[in-house]
Design an enzyme around this catalytic site. Structure first.
Site, PDB file in Angstrom:
ATOM      1  N   PRO A  88       3.744   2.892   2.897  1.00  0.00           N
ATOM      2  CA  PRO A  88       4.219   1.715   2.899  1.00  0.00           C
ATOM      3  C   PRO A  88       2.814   1.061   3.537  1.00  0.00           C
ATOM      4  CG  PRO A  88       5.666   3.700   4.231  1.00  0.00           C
ATOM      5  CD  PRO A  88       5.012   3.259   3.119  1.00  0.00           C
ATOM      6  N   THR A  90       2.071  -2.834   5.340  1.00  0.00           N
ATOM      7  CA  THR A  90       2.552  -4.063   5.585  1.00  0.00           C
ATOM      8  C   THR A  90       1.518  -5.089   4.856  1.00  0.00           C
ATOM      9  OG1 THR A  90       4.213  -3.898   7.071  1.00  0.00           O
ATOM     10  CG2 THR A  90       3.039  -6.168   7.751  1.00  0.00           C
ATOM     11  N   ALA A 111       6.895  -2.066   4.591  1.00  0.00           N
ATOM     12  CA  ALA A 111       8.736  -2.728   5.557  1.00  0.00           C
ATOM     13  C   ALA A 111       8.448  -4.217   4.844  1.00  0.00           C
ATOM     14  CB  ALA A 111       8.082  -2.876   6.964  1.00  0.00           C
ATOM     15  N   GLN A 161      11.030  -0.204   1.762  1.00  0.00           N
ATOM     16  CA  GLN A 161      11.424   0.815   3.941  1.00  0.00           C
ATOM     17  C   GLN A 161      11.582  -0.490   4.204  1.00  0.00           C
ATOM     18  OE1 GLN A 161       8.002   0.747   6.870  1.00  0.00           O
ATOM     19  NE2 GLN A 161       8.514   3.025   6.680  1.00  0.00           N
ATOM     20  N   TYR A 173       9.058   1.321  16.425  1.00  0.00           N
ATOM     21  CA  TYR A 173      10.049   0.486  15.562  1.00  0.00           C
ATOM     22  C   TYR A 173      11.101  -0.351  16.086  1.00  0.00           C
ATOM     23  CZ  TYR A 173       5.558  -1.789  13.633  1.00  0.00           C
ATOM     24  OH  TYR A 173       4.124  -2.235  13.711  1.00  0.00           O
ATOM     25  N   ARG A 185      11.651   8.017   7.387  1.00  0.00           N
ATOM     26  CA  ARG A 185      10.674   7.595   7.432  1.00  0.00           C
ATOM     27  C   ARG A 185       9.689   8.305   8.982  1.00  0.00           C
ATOM     28  NH1 ARG A 185       4.289   4.645   7.505  1.00  0.00           N
ATOM     29  NH2 ARG A 185       3.559   6.790   6.341  1.00  0.00           N
TER      30      ARG A 185
HETATM   31  C1  LIG Z   1      -2.476  -1.897   6.187  1.00  0.00           C
HETATM   32  C2  LIG Z   1      -1.462  -1.298   7.188  1.00  0.00           C
HETATM   33  C3  LIG Z   1      -0.161  -1.433   6.848  1.00  0.00           C
HETATM   34  C4  LIG Z   1       0.762  -1.026   6.988  1.00  0.00           C
HETATM   35  N1  LIG Z   1       2.064  -0.696   7.361  1.00  0.00           N
HETATM   36  C5  LIG Z   1       2.502   0.361   7.496  1.00  0.00           C
HETATM   37  C6  LIG Z   1       4.061  -0.104   7.213  1.00  0.00           C
HETATM   38  O1  LIG Z   1       5.038  -1.308   6.944  1.00  0.00           O
HETATM   39  N2  LIG Z   1       5.746   0.418   6.975  1.00  0.00           N
HETATM   40  C7  LIG Z   1       4.929   1.905   7.891  1.00  0.00           C
HETATM   41  O2  LIG Z   1       5.460   3.052   7.565  1.00  0.00           O
HETATM   42  N3  LIG Z   1       3.822   2.279   8.238  1.00  0.00           N
HETATM   43  C8  LIG Z   1       2.950   1.379   7.639  1.00  0.00           C
HETATM   44  N4  LIG Z   1       1.153   1.760   7.584  1.00  0.00           N
HETATM   45  C9  LIG Z   1       1.022   3.360   8.078  1.00  0.00           C
HETATM   46  C10 LIG Z   1       0.416   4.015   6.067  1.00  0.00           C
HETATM   47  O3  LIG Z   1       1.818   4.093   5.908  1.00  0.00           O
HETATM   48  C11 LIG Z   1      -0.553   5.182   6.625  1.00  0.00           C
HETATM   49  O4  LIG Z   1       0.770   5.983   7.684  1.00  0.00           O
HETATM   50  C12 LIG Z   1      -1.247   4.517   7.589  1.00  0.00           C
HETATM   51  O5  LIG Z   1      -2.008   4.053   7.171  1.00  0.00           O
HETATM   52  C13 LIG Z   1      -1.986   6.143   7.764  1.00  0.00           C
HETATM   53  O6  LIG Z   1      -2.265   6.423   6.176  1.00  0.00           O
HETATM   54  P1  LIG Z   1      -3.723   6.432   5.626  1.00  0.00           P
HETATM   55  O7  LIG Z   1      -4.837   7.631   6.438  1.00  0.00           O
HETATM   56  O8  LIG Z   1      -3.537   7.227   3.885  1.00  0.00           O
HETATM   57  O9  LIG Z   1      -4.078   5.546   5.031  1.00  0.00           O
HETATM   58  C14 LIG Z   1      -0.108   0.594   7.382  1.00  0.00           C
HETATM   59  C15 LIG Z   1      -1.356   0.978   7.146  1.00  0.00           C
HETATM   60  C16 LIG Z   1      -2.140   0.385   7.037  1.00  0.00           C
HETATM   61  C17 LIG Z   1      -3.410   0.502   7.032  1.00  0.00           C
END
Ligand SMILES: Cc1cc2nc3c(=O)[nH]c(=O)nc-3n(C[C@H](O)[C@H](O)[C@H](O)COP(=O)(O)O)c2cc1C
Length: 365
Positions: free
Chosen positions: A29, A31, A62, A105, A184, A231
């Site tokens: 997920p 945002t 989210a 989510q 959160y 999560r």
């Molecule tokens: C732009 C952005 C927005 C994110 N929004 C959410 C979100 O809405 N909900 C959530 O649980 N994690 C959110 N995350 C965390 C990601 O789900 C993920 O856990 C994190 O980016 C690490 O994974 P990665 O290294 O593959 O990017 C966000 C991460 C990024 C980069």
């Protein structure tokens, strides 16, 4: 397992309950703040998700279940008919593009919110403000002190999560993910530094896990355990939350939800070397999605594949990747072909709006 076997495992079909997944890669997920001001998902969002339909499964960003739960400007919501219709356009576009199951989510921000964004004083387990500025429609501002949730607020919030889950299923999602990670609202109940309550929702581990457990159970009652994911991000210090007793609290939380027949547990920032990860794998009887720890400032040259394979070898069933999918609409094809991956243009990740850095990442070749 040899690298060859785990490589093919990552890209090989899997099952999630009654769903067949084309591969074990899950879009995490993220945002992106591309919704309408009122939180309705847009046609541009439908295009973005449809571009990423190659993921075995998508967990959409989210979405807030109530106006007071809103975190940031232009995030998505799911508490009105317009919200349901907006998300329906997204799920239809992903299905038309041949996508696998899509979960949504559900996130309540708790103290991560601002009156200038939501129109409300944020609510939280305790009146402890976020110790950092927060993004609002007029730029970054100091956080405000949240109002301590009453028993009635707790009851209403649980109800809002269940209502949003029903709307999500109505909008065509295969299910929802209860967001109890990343500082959160639900995580604020879990962590001792944000939960100073002295009632049944604060103090002991048993009391601090109560809110997440009740929200998850209410969502599972509303739409079915097989449509409910959870999560968590044990020990991930973000948004000012400190999990000082993660080694005790998360095993207790999982044990409390292990018999609910949930669709999956999703562990963010999971590391195969962490003893806690092994412990959670032992306790969790069902599907475990793990989101590996990648470098904070970039996507590795292999798109996260090596980290993914190590987590599969450590017992994860599916692997969630965030930024690799953000920057590579055709990530699965690139991994299959051993093709190079696009880097993230971070400036456009959030708060800019529009298609630049969103739907304009090129596909390979
Ligand atoms: C732009 C952005 C927005 C994110 N929004 C959410 C979100 O809405 N909900 C959530 O649980 N994690 C959110 N995350 C965390 C990601 O789900 C993920 O856990 C994190 O980016 C690490 O994974 P990665 O290294 O593959 O990017 C966000 C991460 C990024 C980069």
């Amino acid at each position: 397992m040899t690298s060859e076997t785990t490589t093919s495992l990552l890209l090989s079909p899997a099952r999630l309950g009654r769903h067949e997944l084309a591969n074990r890669l899950v879009m995490a997920p993220m945002t992106r703040n591309r919704a309408e001001v009122d939180g309705t998902a847009t046609p541009l969002m439908a295009e973005y998700y449809a571009q990423r339909a190659g993921a075995g499964m998508i967990i959409a960003e989210a979405s807030t279940p109530s106006p007071v739960g809103r975190t940031y400007p232009n995030i998505t919501a799911l508490h009105s008919d317009a919200h349901t219709e907006g998300w329906r356009r997204v799920t239809e576009a992903v299905r038309a593009a041949g996508g696998g199951p899509m979960f949504l989510q559900i996130q309540h921000g708790g103290r991560v919110g601002h009156p200038d964004t939501s129109g409300f004083t944020p609510i939280a387990p305790s009146p402890v403000p976020l110790p950092e500025p927060i993004h609002t429609p007029t730029g970054r501002q100091e956080a405000v002190t949240p109002r301590e949730m009453t028993s009635e607020d707790i009851r209403a919030t649980i109800h809002d999560f269940a209502a949003a889950a029903r709307r999500a299923v109505d909008a065509g999602f295969a299910g929802v993910e209860v967001h109890s990670a990343n500082g959160y609202l639900l995580h604020q109940f879990l962590a001792p530094n944000t939960n100073l309550r002295t009632d049944a929702y604060g103090g002991s581990v048993e009391n601090r896990i109560r809110f997440t457990t009740e929200v998850t159970a209410a969502v599972a009652d509303a739409v079915g355990g097989e449509r409910t994911g959870l999560r968590v991000s044990p020990g991930h210090a973000v948004n000012g939350v400190t999990d000082t007793d993660a080694d005790v609290l998360y095993p207790a939380l999982l044990a409390a939800s292990a018999d609910k027949g949930l669709a999956y547990l999703h562990v963010a920032f999971a590391s195969p070397e962490q003893p806690l990860f092994a412990r959670l794998r032992e306790i969790w009887p069902g599907t475990l999605i793990a989101n590996p720890v990648l470098p904070a400032d970039r996507i590795p040259a292999d798109g996260g594949r090596e980290a993914a394979e190590r987590l599969l070898a450590a017992g994860a069933d599916l692997i969630a990747l965030g930024r690799p999918f953000l920057a590579n609409p055709d990530l699965v094809e690139r991994l299959r072909a051993g093709a190079p991956v696009n880097a993230v243009r971070s400036k456009y990740a959030m708060y800019t709006g529009g298609p630049v850095g969103y739907t304009d990442y090129p596909t390979h070749g």
